[in-house]
Design a protein around this motif. Sequence first.
Motif, short mmCIF file in Angstrom:
data_model
loop_
_atom_site.label_atom_id
_atom_site.label_comp_id
_atom_site.label_asym_id
_atom_site.label_seq_id
_atom_site.Cartn_x
_atom_site.Cartn_y
_atom_site.Cartn_z
N HIS A 73 0.85 -1.19 0.00
CA HIS A 73 0.00 0.00 0.00
C HIS A 73 0.88 1.24 0.00
N SER A 103 -6.45 9.86 2.38
CA SER A 103 -7.66 9.23 2.91
C SER A 103 -7.47 8.83 4.38
N ASP A 104 -8.58 8.68 5.08
CA ASP A 104 -8.54 8.28 6.49
C ASP A 104 -7.92 6.90 6.66
N GLU A 105 -8.17 6.01 5.71
CA GLU A 105 -7.64 4.64 5.79
C GLU A 105 -6.11 4.66 5.76
N ASP A 106 -5.53 5.51 4.90
CA ASP A 106 -4.07 5.64 4.84
C ASP A 106 -3.52 6.21 6.15
N LYS A 110 -4.84 5.88 9.09
CA LYS A 110 -4.92 4.83 10.12
C LYS A 110 -3.75 3.86 9.98
N ILE A 111 -3.39 3.53 8.74
CA ILE A 111 -2.25 2.64 8.51
C ILE A 111 -0.97 3.30 9.02
N LYS A 142 -0.84 3.15 12.80
CA LYS A 142 -0.47 1.81 13.28
C LYS A 142 1.04 1.59 13.14
N ASP A 189 -9.35 13.03 12.62
CA ASP A 189 -8.30 13.34 11.64
C ASP A 189 -6.97 13.70 12.29
#
Length: 110
Positions: A28, A58-61, A63-64, A67, A82
Motif C-alpha cells: 500500500h 484518505s482516512d484509511e491511509d 490509520k495505517i 499503526k 483526523d
Amino acid sequence: MDLQDQLKNLFPDHVESNEPEEIQEQEHVLYVQKEPMICKFEKRKGKAITIIEGYEGSDEDFKILAKEIKTKLSVGGTFKDDSIIIQGDYRDKIMTILKEKGFKTKRVGG
C-alpha cells in the motif's frame, strides 16, 4: 452428526483440497502531500501526548500510518478526528519516521 458430515450431506460433489491458499498481499502506497504535517506536544490530565495532524490523504491511509508509528515506537495511541494521538513525547522520533517515508513535518509547541 458433526459439522463435517453435515457439510458432506449439503455438498456431496465437493472435493476437499489440502493445498494451502495463496494470499497475495499488495504493497500500500501512502499519499505524499505538499503541506507539512504538524507534530505537536500537549499535556492532557497531567500526561504528555504527541498529536500528528494535517494529513491530506484518505482516512484509511492515515490509520495505517498511525499503526506503523505505534508499532515502531512500541507505544499506545489512537486515531481520532483526523489526528493521531500518541502517548508520550516522541516528536523527534515521529518526525524522523515521517521524513523517512517522504513526508514534510513541522514541529509545534515547546
